[in-house]
Design a protein around this motif. Structure first.
Motif, PDB file in Angstrom:
ATOM      1  N   ASN A  42      23.427   2.421 -37.123  1.00 14.00           N
ATOM      2  CA  ASN A  42      22.082   1.822 -37.082  1.00 14.00           C
ATOM      3  C   ASN A  42      21.070   2.462 -38.031  1.00 14.00           C
ATOM      4  N   LYS A  46      17.386   1.190 -40.837  1.00 16.65           N
ATOM      5  CA  LYS A  46      16.042   1.779 -40.838  1.00 16.65           C
ATOM      6  C   LYS A  46      15.760   2.419 -42.192  1.00 16.65           C
ATOM      7  N   ASN A  71      23.478  11.340 -36.575  1.00 15.08           N
ATOM      8  CA  ASN A  71      23.932  10.257 -37.462  1.00 15.08           C
ATOM      9  C   ASN A  71      22.824   9.904 -38.444  1.00 15.08           C
ATOM     10  N   SER A 152      12.713   6.562 -36.480  1.00 16.50           N
ATOM     11  CA  SER A 152      12.100   5.623 -35.539  1.00 16.50           C
ATOM     12  C   SER A 152      10.582   5.598 -35.641  1.00 16.50           C
ATOM     13  N   VAL A 183      19.666   3.627 -26.547  1.00 13.74           N
ATOM     14  CA  VAL A 183      18.318   4.095 -26.917  1.00 13.74           C
ATOM     15  C   VAL A 183      18.337   5.624 -27.012  1.00 13.74           C
ATOM     16  N   GLY A 184      18.087   6.134 -28.240  1.00 11.58           N
ATOM     17  CA  GLY A 184      18.100   7.587 -28.451  1.00 11.58           C
ATOM     18  C   GLY A 184      16.784   8.114 -28.997  1.00 11.58           C
ATOM     19  N   SER A 185      16.123   7.291 -29.822  1.00 12.26           N
ATOM     20  CA  SER A 185      14.764   7.647 -30.249  1.00 12.26           C
ATOM     21  C   SER A 185      13.854   6.413 -30.257  1.00 12.26           C
ATOM     22  N   GLY A 186      14.424   5.266 -29.942  1.00 16.71           N
ATOM     23  CA  GLY A 186      13.626   4.073 -29.649  1.00 16.71           C
ATOM     24  C   GLY A 186      13.426   3.069 -30.782  1.00 16.71           C
ATOM     25  N   THR A 188      15.599   1.418 -32.744  1.00 12.15           N
ATOM     26  CA  THR A 188      16.496   0.255 -32.722  1.00 12.15           C
ATOM     27  C   THR A 188      15.972  -0.765 -31.712  1.00 12.15           C
ATOM     28  N   ASP A 276      31.270   6.086 -29.763  1.00 12.24           N
ATOM     29  CA  ASP A 276      31.049   7.537 -29.882  1.00 12.24           C
ATOM     30  C   ASP A 276      30.597   8.107 -28.544  1.00 12.24           C
ATOM     31  N   TYR A 279      26.150   8.133 -27.992  1.00  8.71           N
ATOM     32  CA  TYR A 279      25.296   6.940 -27.867  1.00  8.71           C
ATOM     33  C   TYR A 279      26.061   5.712 -27.353  1.00  8.71           C
ATOM     34  N   THR A 280      26.949   5.191 -28.196  1.00 11.79           N
ATOM     35  CA  THR A 280      27.539   3.888 -27.866  1.00 11.79           C
ATOM     36  C   THR A 280      28.499   3.966 -26.678  1.00 11.79           C
ATOM     37  N   THR A 304      26.042   0.468 -32.620  1.00 11.69           N
ATOM     38  CA  THR A 304      25.163   1.175 -33.552  1.00 11.69           C
ATOM     39  C   THR A 304      25.857   2.325 -34.290  1.00 11.69           C
ATOM     40  N   GLY A 305      27.191   2.381 -34.195  1.00 12.94           N
ATOM     41  CA  GLY A 305      27.940   3.329 -35.036  1.00 12.94           C
ATOM     42  C   GLY A 305      28.214   4.660 -34.361  1.00 12.94           C
TER      43      GLY A 305
HETATM   44  C1  LIG Z   1      25.170   5.895 -33.190  1.00 13.24           C
HETATM   45  C2  LIG Z   1      23.807   5.749 -32.644  1.00 13.24           C
HETATM   46  N1  LIG Z   1      23.570   4.750 -31.779  1.00 13.24           N
HETATM   47  C3  LIG Z   1      22.359   4.573 -31.220  1.00 13.24           C
HETATM   48  C4  LIG Z   1      21.302   5.418 -31.515  1.00 13.24           C
HETATM   49  C5  LIG Z   1      19.990   5.172 -30.848  1.00 13.24           C
HETATM   50  O1  LIG Z   1      19.134   4.497 -31.692  1.00 13.24           O
HETATM   51  P1  LIG Z   1      17.561   4.830 -31.683  1.00 13.24           P
HETATM   52  O2  LIG Z   1      17.450   6.270 -32.113  1.00 13.24           O
HETATM   53  O3  LIG Z   1      17.004   3.904 -32.667  1.00 13.24           O
HETATM   54  O4  LIG Z   1      17.104   4.639 -30.297  1.00 13.24           O
HETATM   55  C6  LIG Z   1      21.502   6.473 -32.430  1.00 13.24           C
HETATM   56  C7  LIG Z   1      20.443   7.425 -32.788  1.00 13.24           C
HETATM   57  O5  LIG Z   1      19.636   7.920 -32.067  1.00 13.24           O
HETATM   58  C8  LIG Z   1      22.783   6.630 -33.012  1.00 13.24           C
HETATM   59  O6  LIG Z   1      23.013   7.620 -33.884  1.00 13.24           O
END
Ligand SMILES: Cc1ncc(COP(=O)(O)O)c(C=O)c1O
Length: 324
Positions: A42, A46, A71, A152, A183-186, A188, A276, A279-280, A304-305
């Protein structure tokens, strides 16, 4: 409604139906994990906007931050190399840095990014640390562009507004009732929500949090969306009630996988898709539980990888393989 013209490094990603799962819900996967090799995931969407903004502002150096297996930082290092920026990364590490590099960090180091480590306490003040560092770079004649954690902000989120546009047709055709993402930093989720609003899509947009709290992310996502609406003059309003976040799948904390999640990762890998552990894996595991509760008919999971971090979790993943 004028945004920013992104630089382009990604490929358009397919939306595949995931076959072989015994669920009543039809699951489609938006394969953003396939948007490129070293830029997979993802963060590339950005960074296409953030790097365009850095170029517009005539910057020559990228400064950003993340966890040691970030990532985002790996993708930033690749973008920096590709577009001729210097790259400085502040990575949060528990204990002393590993002597043997692995996963995303191995790629950061291979690409020659300038890596600096922060303790978790120092990392809490990352914005200040990066700003001070940028000042020093300016004194040395550099023009730095500071990117927040995870890319983000209202600019990075534009990448996921594009992703929602790419999904709009299939959402209508297949009568998708829900879209799920981690959702890791918001950023996406924010971009997807802006897309949902602007395109008037009638879907539940569900973000599975992988750290912190729902309250923390509601505030953050709301802030990103409000700034995007104001800066790019989007003809929509947003309310905190538009943000739907799911808790219960974090486990013991950020980056700590748990047995049920690892079992899901193993199971989905047998169908040909690698999730992974940070996150996913958590988000997909959460989605599988949630679709049973909500009786969704057709859903899309935004992949999102995060492939490279599996190599930093060899021990946990090996155990999960051997258990089955
Ligand atoms: C593989 C992966 N998926 C999802 C996310 C979450 O996305 P976001 O940080 O935009 O919330 C991240 C990063 O935080 C990520 O590296």
């Amino acid at each position: 409604m004028k945004t920013i013209k992104p630089v382009k490094l990604t490929r358009e990603t397919p939306i595949d139906e995931l076959k072989g799962l015994k669920t009543k819900t039809k699951i489609f996967v938006k394969r953003d994990d396939l948007n490129g090799l070293l830029i997979s995931g993802n963060k590339a969407r950005k960074l296409e906007y953030l790097i365009a903004d850095a170029k517009k502002n005539k910057c020559d150096t990228i400064v950003t931050c993340g966890a040691v297996q970030s990532n985002h930082c790996r993708t930033a290092a690749v973008f920096a190399k590709h577009f001729g920026f210097e790259c400085h990364l502040f990575l949060r590490v528990h204990g002393s840095p590993r002597k043997v590099y692995s996963g995303n960090l191995l790629i950061d180091e291979l690409l020659g990014a300038n890596v600096k480590y922060l303790t978790p306490t120092q990392y809490e003040r990352r914005t200040e640390v990066m700003e001070r560092y940028a000042q020093k770079l300016r004194k040395k004649g550099k023009t730095p562009y500071v990117i927040p954690e995870g890319g983000s902000n209202e600019i990075g989120a534009l990448g996921y507004l594009d992703c929602m546009k790419e999904m709009a047709e299939i959402i209508k055709q297949q009568q998708i009732d829900a879209v799920y993402c981690a959702v890791g930093s918001g950023g996406t989720y924010s971009g997807l929500l802006l897309g949902k609003k602007l395109l008037d899509l009638r879907i539940a947009l569900n973000g599975v949090i992988v750290c912190d709290t729902v309250e923390h992310f509601r505030e953050r996502i709301y802030g990103i969306c409000v700034r995007a609406i104001s800066r790019f003059k989007f003809p929509k309003e947003i309310s905190p009630n538009d943000i739907y976040l799911i808790d219960g799948y974090v486990g013991k904390g950020y980056g700590i996988p748990y047995p049920e999640e690892l079992k899901t990762i193993r199971h989905i890998a047998k169908l040909g898709i690698i999730l992974d552990p940070v996150y996913t894996g958590k988000a997909f595991h959460g989605m599988l539980n949630e679709i049973k509760k909500h009786k969704h008919k057709n859903v899309i999971f935004v992949h999102t990888g995060g492939i490279f971090s599996i190599f930093a979790y060899q021990r946990e993943i090996t155990k999960a393989i051997l258990r089955q």
